[in-house]
Scaffold this motif. Sequence first.
Motif, short mmCIF file in Angstrom:
data_model
loop_
_atom_site.label_atom_id
_atom_site.label_comp_id
_atom_site.label_asym_id
_atom_site.label_seq_id
_atom_site.Cartn_x
_atom_site.Cartn_y
_atom_site.Cartn_z
N LYS A 210 0.83 -1.21 0.00
CA LYS A 210 0.00 0.00 0.00
C LYS A 210 0.86 1.26 0.00
N HIS B 189 -0.07 -2.51 -7.19
CA HIS B 189 -1.44 -2.88 -7.57
C HIS B 189 -1.62 -4.39 -7.69
N ARG B 190 -0.53 -5.16 -7.43
CA ARG B 190 -0.64 -6.62 -7.41
C ARG B 190 0.13 -7.15 -6.21
N GLU C 4 -7.25 -6.05 0.22
CA GLU C 4 -7.12 -4.63 -0.04
C GLU C 4 -7.77 -4.20 -1.35
N PRO C 5 -8.74 -3.31 -1.29
CA PRO C 5 -9.31 -2.76 -2.52
C PRO C 5 -8.23 -2.06 -3.34
N GLY C 6 -8.25 -2.30 -4.63
CA GLY C 6 -7.26 -1.68 -5.50
C GLY C 6 -5.98 -2.46 -5.65
N ILE C 7 -5.82 -3.53 -4.88
CA ILE C 7 -4.65 -4.41 -5.02
C ILE C 7 -5.15 -5.80 -5.39
N ASP C 8 -4.73 -6.29 -6.54
CA ASP C 8 -5.13 -7.63 -6.98
C ASP C 8 -4.29 -8.67 -6.25
#
Length: 308
Positions: free
Chosen positions: A106, A111-112, A163-167
């Motif tokens: 974060k 993003h992954r 986590e939203p926004g993290i794949d």
Amino acid sequence: MRILLAGASGVFGRVLTPALIAAGHEVVGITRTPDGVRAIEAMGAGAVVADVMDHDGLLAAVRGQRFDAVISQLTALKKPPMRNKDMDVTNALRTVGTENLMAAAKATGAHRFLTQSMIFGYGYGDLGAAPITEDAFFGPSPRKAFARHGDAMLRNEQIAFSEPGIDGIALRYGLFYGAEATYSSVEILKAGKLPIVKAGTNSFVHLADAASATVAALERGKGGEAYNVVDDTPTQFANVALEIATAFQTKTPRTLPAWMTKPMPYLNCFITGRWIISNAKAKEQLGWQPQYPSFHEGVKADIEAAGK
């Protein structure tokens, strides 16, 4: 992608790091020691010095850096676990360590997030003859002595998916062999310290195939998904050990009855249990195929790489 990799200097990390670089990615490995820095830099990667169990120290070490992805390949297993307590440090890495790495993801804009999971999250013991897919139960085993291990593996995956926004992607690897893992077994076999039990069935994966599956998941995996990473040929642990012993011309390991391993309950369980794991989802969704569909091809490759 620019990748922050925990476990880059470990046995698997030393296979995965070059595979990521060969695929065109930039790798920065986390290590606690100067020797780890040297090992990581020798592979063509960058290094940061931090302890993943130290939340504030880890965030300080990556402050100001940006990463596209964070990959956790955290274990504390220097040798095969024999007793349940041998898993305790690895369990802490899979929970507290994963939480800290997610905080680093974060903080650095990743993003992954890929995490090392294991097929033992499906349970411990005889899981039956039907191939196990990712839809099967995954978490604390009903066998109380083993429950904390499954709980740690489940928590590890939950953090990855949280986590939203993290794949977040979980890679449920089979038992590793190949490269340094095979060569380590050779040394144990030479010393006559690897007895075998002709029982059970397990699912294995060569480290090179585990690395190629990880690269495929990084590039093509879907967030919120778990993937089994195993070869096509479940087999007895004894068969792999005997294949290595024959190929490398070590001492033939002693065969023991299963009851003699009962004082080592963790070892006894994964030697005598059945884990017949399906890799169909990884093949279909990641476009991945194991280079070594069975331990026969994998051990042959190891002996050729060793120049024997």
